[in-house]
Design a protein around this motif. Structure first.
Motif, PDB file in Angstrom:
ATOM      1  N   THR A 173       0.828  -1.199   0.000  1.00  0.00           N
ATOM      2  CA  THR A 173       0.000   0.000   0.000  1.00  0.00           C
ATOM      3  C   THR A 173       0.871   1.261   0.000  1.00  0.00           C
ATOM      4  N   ARG A 174       2.015   1.172   0.622  1.00  0.00           N
ATOM      5  CA  ARG A 174       2.898   2.328   0.605  1.00  0.00           C
ATOM      6  C   ARG A 174       3.344   2.602  -0.831  1.00  0.00           C
ATOM      7  N   GLU A 175       3.601   1.529  -1.543  1.00  0.00           N
ATOM      8  CA  GLU A 175       3.996   1.703  -2.938  1.00  0.00           C
ATOM      9  C   GLU A 175       2.859   2.323  -3.755  1.00  0.00           C
ATOM     10  N   ILE A 176       1.673   1.828  -3.492  1.00  0.00           N
ATOM     11  CA  ILE A 176       0.514   2.391  -4.192  1.00  0.00           C
ATOM     12  C   ILE A 176       0.346   3.870  -3.834  1.00  0.00           C
ATOM     13  N   ALA A 177       0.428   4.154  -2.547  1.00  0.00           N
ATOM     14  CA  ALA A 177       0.234   5.545  -2.095  1.00  0.00           C
ATOM     15  C   ALA A 177       1.292   6.445  -2.728  1.00  0.00           C
ATOM     16  N   GLN A 178       2.495   5.927  -2.785  1.00  0.00           N
ATOM     17  CA  GLN A 178       3.579   6.704  -3.369  1.00  0.00           C
ATOM     18  C   GLN A 178       3.283   7.009  -4.838  1.00  0.00           C
ATOM     19  N   TYR A 179       2.790   6.004  -5.495  1.00  0.00           N
ATOM     20  CA  TYR A 179       2.432   6.170  -6.906  1.00  0.00           C
ATOM     21  C   TYR A 179       1.352   7.247  -7.058  1.00  0.00           C
ATOM     22  N   VAL A 180       0.355   7.158  -6.212  1.00  0.00           N
ATOM     23  CA  VAL A 180      -0.744   8.127  -6.259  1.00  0.00           C
ATOM     24  C   VAL A 180      -0.215   9.541  -6.007  1.00  0.00           C
ATOM     25  N   LEU A 181       0.682   9.642  -5.050  1.00  0.00           N
ATOM     26  CA  LEU A 181       1.267  10.959  -4.735  1.00  0.00           C
ATOM     27  C   LEU A 181       2.097  11.465  -5.907  1.00  0.00           C
ATOM     28  N   THR A 182       2.942  10.588  -6.393  1.00  0.00           N
ATOM     29  CA  THR A 182       3.838  10.973  -7.477  1.00  0.00           C
ATOM     30  C   THR A 182       3.084  11.424  -8.720  1.00  0.00           C
ATOM     31  N   THR A 197     -11.985  -8.607  12.393  1.00  0.00           N
ATOM     32  CA  THR A 197     -10.955  -8.339  13.388  1.00  0.00           C
ATOM     33  C   THR A 197      -9.868  -9.410  13.389  1.00  0.00           C
ATOM     34  N   SER A 198     -10.246 -10.657  13.198  1.00  0.00           N
ATOM     35  CA  SER A 198      -9.248 -11.723  13.314  1.00  0.00           C
ATOM     36  C   SER A 198      -8.252 -11.712  12.169  1.00  0.00           C
ATOM     37  N   ALA A 199      -8.779 -11.522  10.990  1.00  0.00           N
ATOM     38  CA  ALA A 199      -7.898 -11.547   9.829  1.00  0.00           C
ATOM     39  C   ALA A 199      -8.117 -10.233   9.099  1.00  0.00           C
ATOM     40  N   HIS A 200      -7.042  -9.623   8.699  1.00  0.00           N
ATOM     41  CA  HIS A 200      -7.200  -8.276   8.175  1.00  0.00           C
ATOM     42  C   HIS A 200      -6.357  -8.022   6.942  1.00  0.00           C
ATOM     43  N   LEU A 201      -6.652  -6.910   6.360  1.00  0.00           N
ATOM     44  CA  LEU A 201      -5.792  -6.328   5.350  1.00  0.00           C
ATOM     45  C   LEU A 201      -5.433  -4.971   5.937  1.00  0.00           C
ATOM     46  N   LEU A 202      -4.197  -4.591   5.777  1.00  0.00           N
ATOM     47  CA  LEU A 202      -3.809  -3.306   6.358  1.00  0.00           C
ATOM     48  C   LEU A 202      -3.820  -2.195   5.317  1.00  0.00           C
ATOM     49  N   ARG A 203      -4.603  -2.395   4.277  1.00  0.00           N
ATOM     50  CA  ARG A 203      -4.517  -1.453   3.177  1.00  0.00           C
ATOM     51  C   ARG A 203      -5.099  -0.087   3.498  1.00  0.00           C
ATOM     52  N   LYS A 204      -6.287  -0.103   4.020  1.00  0.00           N
ATOM     53  CA  LYS A 204      -6.907   1.198   4.305  1.00  0.00           C
ATOM     54  C   LYS A 204      -6.098   1.979   5.347  1.00  0.00           C
ATOM     55  N   GLU A 205      -5.732   1.272   6.404  1.00  0.00           N
ATOM     56  CA  GLU A 205      -4.968   1.917   7.467  1.00  0.00           C
ATOM     57  C   GLU A 205      -3.684   2.538   6.916  1.00  0.00           C
ATOM     58  N   THR A 206      -2.995   1.739   6.133  1.00  0.00           N
ATOM     59  CA  THR A 206      -1.709   2.214   5.618  1.00  0.00           C
ATOM     60  C   THR A 206      -1.895   3.384   4.666  1.00  0.00           C
ATOM     61  N   PHE A 207      -2.852   3.250   3.779  1.00  0.00           N
ATOM     62  CA  PHE A 207      -3.055   4.348   2.831  1.00  0.00           C
ATOM     63  C   PHE A 207      -3.405   5.625   3.571  1.00  0.00           C
ATOM     64  N   THR A 208      -4.272   5.486   4.533  1.00  0.00           N
ATOM     65  CA  THR A 208      -4.687   6.654   5.310  1.00  0.00           C
ATOM     66  C   THR A 208      -3.486   7.305   5.995  1.00  0.00           C
ATOM     67  N   ARG A 209      -2.692   6.477   6.594  1.00  0.00           N
ATOM     68  CA  ARG A 209      -1.529   6.995   7.320  1.00  0.00           C
ATOM     69  C   ARG A 209      -0.564   7.706   6.366  1.00  0.00           C
ATOM     70  N   VAL A 210      -0.230   7.041   5.294  1.00  0.00           N
ATOM     71  CA  VAL A 210       0.733   7.629   4.366  1.00  0.00           C
ATOM     72  C   VAL A 210       0.194   8.940   3.793  1.00  0.00           C
ATOM     73  N   TRP A 211      -1.057   8.922   3.461  1.00  0.00           N
ATOM     74  CA  TRP A 211      -1.631  10.129   2.873  1.00  0.00           C
ATOM     75  C   TRP A 211      -1.601  11.275   3.880  1.00  0.00           C
ATOM     76  N   GLN A 212      -1.927  10.921   5.099  1.00  0.00           N
ATOM     77  CA  GLN A 212      -1.952  11.949   6.131  1.00  0.00           C
ATOM     78  C   GLN A 212      -0.553  12.510   6.371  1.00  0.00           C
ATOM     79  N   ASN A 214       1.744  12.778   4.259  1.00  0.00           N
ATOM     80  CA  ASN A 214       2.200  13.587   3.132  1.00  0.00           C
ATOM     81  C   ASN A 214       1.333  14.798   2.841  1.00  0.00           C
ATOM     82  N   ARG A 215       0.077  14.652   3.073  1.00  0.00           N
ATOM     83  CA  ARG A 215      -0.833  15.738   2.727  1.00  0.00           C
ATOM     84  C   ARG A 215      -1.486  16.380   3.927  1.00  0.00           C
ATOM     85  N   GLY A 216      -1.291  15.763   5.078  1.00  0.00           N
ATOM     86  CA  GLY A 216      -1.842  16.369   6.269  1.00  0.00           C
ATOM     87  C   GLY A 216      -3.336  16.211   6.477  1.00  0.00           C
ATOM     88  N   VAL A 217      -3.975  15.470   5.599  1.00  0.00           N
ATOM     89  CA  VAL A 217      -5.406  15.245   5.805  1.00  0.00           C
ATOM     90  C   VAL A 217      -5.742  13.762   5.674  1.00  0.00           C
TER      91      VAL A 217
END
Lengths: 337, 337
Positions: A173-182, A197-212, A214-217
């Motif tokens: 997701t960091r790679e994706i976010a980076q691509y989106v930013l770039t 809760t037991s099994a997850h994907l960390l995609r939304k969390e990660t994208f949100t974090r990275v975006w925040q 870099n963009r502050g929102v």
DNA sequence: GAACTTTTTGCACCCGAGTGCAGAACCTCT
DNA sequence: AGAGGTTCTGCACTCGGGTGCAAAAAGTTC
């Protein structure tokens, strides 16, 4: 279909007699790296061939502690990626001597009985692939006896009783976010799937974090309750249709391709906009149709074959702990973003 | 996952002891309509519950002539309809006590070993779903011992050793052809899938015949070697791209939706034409995405659930002959034709 | 060729339950 | 209450092969 001339099954005893050895020697001949002389083995094999003997796997499972059978639990039949996963998994398993019991847990009430049933078949492992109801299934599994290994495939889990084999969602997701930013997108919408809760994907969390960072929102987001393109199309419509033109996202980052396909359909056919012109879309999984002329979807490809092979490694491993593994995939850039 | 406090499996003997009856009575309690008094049964069940006993299916299969297991052979993973079939079949089977061994025969060399393996697991039946290599598989099956029933699902067969459960292709295609005629299309192209001899679809034959009867000419046709939308898109392109505008068909009648989806993609994105404006498309199966906003595909829906249930009837039937059955579906008219 | 290793082979016992039948228990009716 | 019938229950035998160890055969060494 049954040959009427052979009323009884041919067993190891028959072969033993024919080959002039004991039954146990016959079994050895069929067992990889057993202590048997090559000469005897070929003699036995010839006799077996002549009689059409094959070892009975039920008897073998009964007598030993292994069945070479795994249960594959799936409840996500609307997601086209599942067909790919089934293909890869069954191929990897079969090529190394494992059989697959396909268990449909689409109805959450089926999950517990399904596990129970798997245990009755003495499966050596239960594999969960991308379940919506995995919380419940996991709880059921804990109660079930004889479920030796529980493997969560293509999805993360911190559960110590479980082995999780999946892509490194954070890195991906960091790679994706980076691509989106770039690429200069400024108003992303993250389209997420069902939360468990037991099994997850960390995609939304990660994208949100990275975006925040870099963009502050915090980026906009919406949730679809199943990995179903049709449902995703609905949600995308309900989310976007009410908005004025300049309140629309310039890119929709989707938790997976199933959601991305639906989003694209809605953008084009229900909003009358273009992809990527008006709204870009990015997915995850690289389903077959992502490469087709209609979607040309930019997406992240998981190393399915590699992951499937590792899964078999886990099955064959004597270890019971610390088998989790994260894989790296690759971003496949096409036209949609 | 295994409960460490129970080193040994709990067997019927344990339950028998706990309930103060014999082992055989315990087995009876778990058997539908066995000769046992309700009182005894509930006593046994209570004990079983307390001990967490469940009958071992391997032992059961070994001792009896049935395993309640079927092998499902599939080699057609590019066709999205297969996911629907898997869902319906596994659900119907499970709800009536059958387990499903999923066998991937995508590689034709795997077919024979797969059959062999199924026989080693003593499956009560082998089900072939929409195979490309069914000729070969059938031949392999005839050689394999212990393959009790061979069922061809969603595909016709005249083979006497086989039970075929499928839609009435002739009636269905006649309905489609009638629709095409009624709507006034004049230059159809029939897009067919791979041809096999053992198991067939009568769609192309029927369409050709009906068209010829009504218009006096054999309709145009093309063949795709797999039910794969991507491949279909290629074939559609290769077939149509070289033609002048007025040599193009006004409708493409596809053997199934997998082909139709690919055809639509090519018409729109590679030929730059519209569906149904320039070329209409009609499919068969009614896959989920046919209903989506992108394709809006006119197609023929097979009564999958009904067919799946009938398949289980066949499994449970004592008859071995004359179980073939043809179902009727319905034409679902959407926007593509 | 005797003495010692190493490789092969054989065997007792076990895995967990289904089948068909014989005997026991229960019920009904007179 | 006893005859006659019905429902339950118990049992011997069987399904086909795995495990670990002991005996036998084959190979080595001096």
């Amino acid at each position: 279909m049954t040959d009427p001339t052979s009323p009884r099954n041919v067993t190891a005893d028959d072969v033993a007699e024919a080959a002039g050895v004991s039954r146990w020697t016959v079994n050895r001949a069929f067992k990889k790296d057993a202590s048997i002389s090559p000469k005897t083995r070929s003699k036995v094999m010839a006799a077996a061939q002549a009689l059409g003997y094959v070892p009975d796997l039920h008897a073998a499972a009964l007598a030993s502690t292994r069945s070479n059978l795994v249960a594959l639990l799936i409840d996500d039949f609307a997601n086209p990626h599942k067909l790919v996963m089934l293909e890869r998994l069954t191929r990897a398993l079969r090529s190394r001597g494992w059989d697959t019991l396909l268990v449909n847990t689409l109805d959450p009430d089926d999950a517990a009985p399904a596990l129970l049933n798997a245990s009755q078949r003495r499966v050596d492992a239960t594999i969960l692939i991308g379940l919506q109801f995995d919380d419940e299934v996991l709880r059921a599994a804990y109660k079930a006896r004889r479920v030796k290994k529980l493997i969560i495939f293509a999805r993360g889990s911190e559960d110590p009783n479980t082995t999780s084999i999946c892509v490194d969602d954070e890195a991906a997701t960091r790679e994706i976010a980076q691509y989106v930013l770039t690429r200069g997108y400024r108003r992303p919408l993250f389209l997420a799937g069902p939360r468990t809760t037991s099994a997850h994907l960390l995609r939304k969390e990660t994208f949100t974090r990275v975006w925040q960072e870099n963009r502050g929102v915090v980026p906009d987001s919406a949730t679809v309750t199943a990995y179903d393109p049709l449902l995703s199309a609905e949600v995308a419509h309900d989310t976007l249709a009410p908005r004025s033109r300049d309140a629309l996202p310039d890119i929709i980052v989707c938790e997976n391709d199933a959601l991305a396909l639906g989003a694209i359909d809605t953008i084009r056919h229900r909003l009358g906009l273009t992809v990527p012109g008006d709204i870009a879309v990015i997915g995850f999984d690289d389903v077959p149709q992502a490469a087709g002329p209609n979607y040309r979807l930019t997406t992240y490809r998981q190393p399915m074959t590699e992951m499937a092979n590792y899964l078999v490694d886990v099955l064959e491993s004597a270890e019971t702990t610390d088998l989790d593994r994260r894989f790296l995939g690759e971003l496949v850039v096409r036209d949609s973003a």
